[in-house]
Design a protein around this motif. Sequence first.
Motif, PDB file in Angstrom:
ATOM      1  N   ASP A  95       0.720  -1.280   0.201  1.00 10.41           N
ATOM      2  CA  ASP A  95       0.190  -0.003  -0.014  1.00 10.41           C
ATOM      3  C   ASP A  95       0.850   1.281   0.113  1.00 10.41           C
ATOM      4  OD1 ASP A  95      -2.550  -1.153  -0.179  1.00 10.41           O
ATOM      5  OD2 ASP A  95      -2.496  -1.225   2.014  1.00 10.41           O
ATOM      6  N   ARG A  96       1.792   1.112   0.852  1.00 13.65           N
ATOM      7  CA  ARG A  96       2.733   2.335   0.781  1.00 13.65           C
ATOM      8  C   ARG A  96       3.572   2.685  -0.624  1.00 13.65           C
ATOM      9  NH1 ARG A  96       3.340   0.593   6.299  1.00 13.65           N
ATOM     10  NH2 ARG A  96       4.874  -0.804   5.700  1.00 13.65           N
ATOM     11  N   GLN A  97       3.755   1.359  -1.199  1.00 14.59           N
ATOM     12  CA  GLN A  97       4.487   1.596  -2.480  1.00 14.59           C
ATOM     13  C   GLN A  97       3.475   2.248  -3.519  1.00 14.59           C
ATOM     14  OE1 GLN A  97       7.560   1.261  -2.135  1.00 14.59           O
ATOM     15  NE2 GLN A  97       6.837   0.650  -0.365  1.00 14.59           N
ATOM     16  N   LEU A  98       2.092   1.825  -3.207  1.00 10.21           N
ATOM     17  CA  LEU A  98       1.155   2.500  -4.333  1.00 10.21           C
ATOM     18  C   LEU A  98       0.782   3.875  -4.000  1.00 10.21           C
ATOM     19  CD1 LEU A  98      -1.543  -0.702  -4.546  1.00 10.21           C
ATOM     20  CD2 LEU A  98       0.136   0.024  -6.148  1.00 10.21           C
ATOM     21  N   ALA A  99       0.924   4.285  -2.810  1.00  7.93           N
ATOM     22  CA  ALA A  99       0.469   5.763  -2.524  1.00  7.93           C
ATOM     23  C   ALA A  99       0.892   6.719  -3.198  1.00  7.93           C
ATOM     24  CB  ALA A  99       0.886   5.967  -0.831  1.00  7.93           C
ATOM     25  N   PRO A 100       2.115   6.848  -3.466  1.00 10.31           N
ATOM     26  CA  PRO A 100       2.299   8.073  -4.545  1.00 10.31           C
ATOM     27  C   PRO A 100       1.631   8.273  -5.962  1.00 10.31           C
ATOM     28  CG  PRO A 100       4.347   7.250  -3.703  1.00 10.31           C
ATOM     29  CD  PRO A 100       3.207   6.338  -3.360  1.00 10.31           C
ATOM     30  N   PHE A 101       1.480   6.731  -6.427  1.00  8.78           N
ATOM     31  CA  PHE A 101       0.753   6.725  -7.729  1.00  8.78           C
ATOM     32  C   PHE A 101      -1.104   7.126  -7.306  1.00  8.78           C
ATOM     33  CE2 PHE A 101      -0.978   4.007 -11.244  1.00  8.78           C
ATOM     34  CZ  PHE A 101      -0.649   4.710 -12.139  1.00  8.78           C
ATOM     35  N   ARG A 102      -1.356   6.628  -6.304  1.00  9.29           N
ATOM     36  CA  ARG A 102      -2.834   7.042  -6.091  1.00  9.29           C
ATOM     37  C   ARG A 102      -2.974   8.467  -5.749  1.00  9.29           C
ATOM     38  NH1 ARG A 102      -3.619   1.650  -1.857  1.00  9.29           N
ATOM     39  NH2 ARG A 102      -4.892   0.457  -3.450  1.00  9.29           N
ATOM     40  N   ASP A 103      -1.868   8.946  -5.379  1.00  9.76           N
ATOM     41  CA  ASP A 103      -2.176  10.541  -5.004  1.00  9.76           C
ATOM     42  C   ASP A 103      -2.246  11.179  -6.226  1.00  9.76           C
ATOM     43  OD1 ASP A 103      -2.147  10.003  -2.416  1.00  9.76           O
ATOM     44  OD2 ASP A 103      -0.006  10.645  -1.989  1.00  9.76           O
ATOM     45  N   ASP A 104      -1.265  10.756  -7.233  1.00  8.29           N
ATOM     46  CA  ASP A 104      -1.387  11.170  -8.742  1.00  8.29           C
ATOM     47  C   ASP A 104      -2.838  11.009  -9.282  1.00  8.29           C
ATOM     48  OD1 ASP A 104       1.238  12.474  -8.830  1.00  8.29           O
ATOM     49  OD2 ASP A 104       2.063  10.620  -9.610  1.00  8.29           O
ATOM     50  N   LEU A 105      -3.339   9.741  -9.442  1.00  8.76           N
ATOM     51  CA  LEU A 105      -4.453   9.860  -9.896  1.00  8.76           C
ATOM     52  C   LEU A 105      -5.878  10.491  -9.406  1.00  8.76           C
ATOM     53  CD1 LEU A 105      -4.591   5.749 -10.212  1.00  8.76           C
ATOM     54  CD2 LEU A 105      -3.967   7.459 -12.077  1.00  8.76           C
ATOM     55  N   GLU A 106      -5.728  10.616  -8.093  1.00  8.01           N
ATOM     56  CA  GLU A 106      -6.707  11.472  -7.296  1.00  8.01           C
ATOM     57  C   GLU A 106      -6.407  13.163  -7.766  1.00  8.01           C
ATOM     58  OE1 GLU A 106      -6.334  10.697  -3.147  1.00  8.01           O
ATOM     59  OE2 GLU A 106      -7.014   8.720  -3.349  1.00  8.01           O
ATOM     60  N   GLU A 107      -5.350  13.622  -8.031  1.00  3.60           N
ATOM     61  CA  GLU A 107      -5.151  14.932  -8.308  1.00  3.60           C
ATOM     62  C   GLU A 107      -5.260  15.253  -9.609  1.00  3.60           C
ATOM     63  OE1 GLU A 107      -4.046  17.247  -6.321  1.00  3.60           O
ATOM     64  OE2 GLU A 107      -4.161  16.398  -4.510  1.00  3.60           O
TER      65      GLU A 107
END
Length: 487
Positions: A310-322
């Motif tokens: 989950d911590r590895q996915l977090a930066p990518f998820r943040d990008d998708l949300e932004e």
Amino acid sequence: MGIMRKIMAVMALLVIGLLGGAGAALAFPPAEVLVEDRAGVLDGNTLLPAVRSIEFYEPTTVAVYTYNGAASDNLNEEVLRFARAEHPEWISQDGQKWADGLFIFALDPVGRHVGTYMGEDRKVSLQQREDIQDASKELLRDAQWTEGTIAGIRRGAELINQPWYRSTAFLVTAWTSAVVTVTGATVWLIVRWRTRVDSRRELARGDAGYANVTMDLQVTELNAGTIPASSRYGGTVLEKHRTFLSRYNTATGLSNRVHDLGGKELSRRSNLKLIRSYADATAELDALDDVIADTNALLNRGSTWAAAWDRQLAPFRDDLEELEPMLGKSHAEGDSATAAVLRSFRSQSGSDLELWTSELADGTISPETALDRLRDARTQLSELLKDHADTVIAGYARNKKESKLMRKNMEKAQAGTPDGYGRAYEPSILGTVYPSYYFFSVPTFSNGLSSGVSSVSSARGGGGGGSTTGYGSSGGSFSGSGSSSNF
């Protein structure tokens, strides 16, 4: 000598009054804090506690308003329009002024405008309004929207209803009445005091990081000892670990040096630099030991692998949300073909993340394959953002010169610094394996867009730093105290 001693005594009393009495004068926290973050750029968890802790000379209602406008907008007119439509209580009963007891801090991160507005019983001079705005601009230019807002409000609290003995006119008269040597000595004392405060803050930051690293040191070594060196990702993380103990020993040496400093030594700028290097070193180690733990857990499918993933996915998820907020900004070309591709990619990526996690859980794919897919997805997003940058530049720039200027700003945002190595370290496996500029994030794109539009607008002659005081054609006879400027 007797006269000099009297001057010294008077100046000493003045300094005591300025440094000691100021705290007593600032006695009132905001009566109310209202935040209308229509631009979606503020961190409420940081902003609200910080603003509520600021002390004013009189009970004051603080309102914060942000929106995404354009460089050509009149922020004063927009703030008045918003107040009339959404917060009529911000306006006096006769509709001609801002309400008593009110201080509004307004921000347009896209149009690059900042404004300050006050009720008649809180108003300050135009020069002081510019002072408040200037206090925030360095941070705002760096896209630190929350911190810039806090800095502006803090400066406003220092100037609104300021007692006479703290006014600029009084201070100038007081200082110029003393001999140059006394003034120089006083300034020297203030600088040393400020340096000592900064040194103690950095020392606390360094100690917190050092304590975390020391507490986890044995666990970090155990984690590193079981990371598979044959793994592409594990091998690179292990390369970083090989210098971990050496860097820890260096941090220990720095810790010993900074803790040997006495109170007076904390006032020296050279020692502040030393303490800051200690704090930075421990922060980097603290982040790296977390990455080592996650690498071990994920590659070996340890009991905490899911949290590590989950911590590895977090930066990518943040990008998708932004993505959508970014595409909704002015001049972001949200209706273009490249924007449509980005939206399609976002939708597909959401499904992909769920699939990869499921396959990783049931063993269909290996952790390395999952990281490969994540790397490829982030690389694809970077390329799509670069394509969209071309669309944005083509849509806003009027000629080759403006295109070149916009592209320079967007590339600078991605690189972080002119040498291309200035972006902050991302504490993740991919952030450790690849350089900081490898992935083009959505917040970075957004910052580049804002700075690019601002630079072109300034080059066209619309970006001067002077204040705007009128409320535009829709303002009518409104004459409330307020102004705005560019940053």
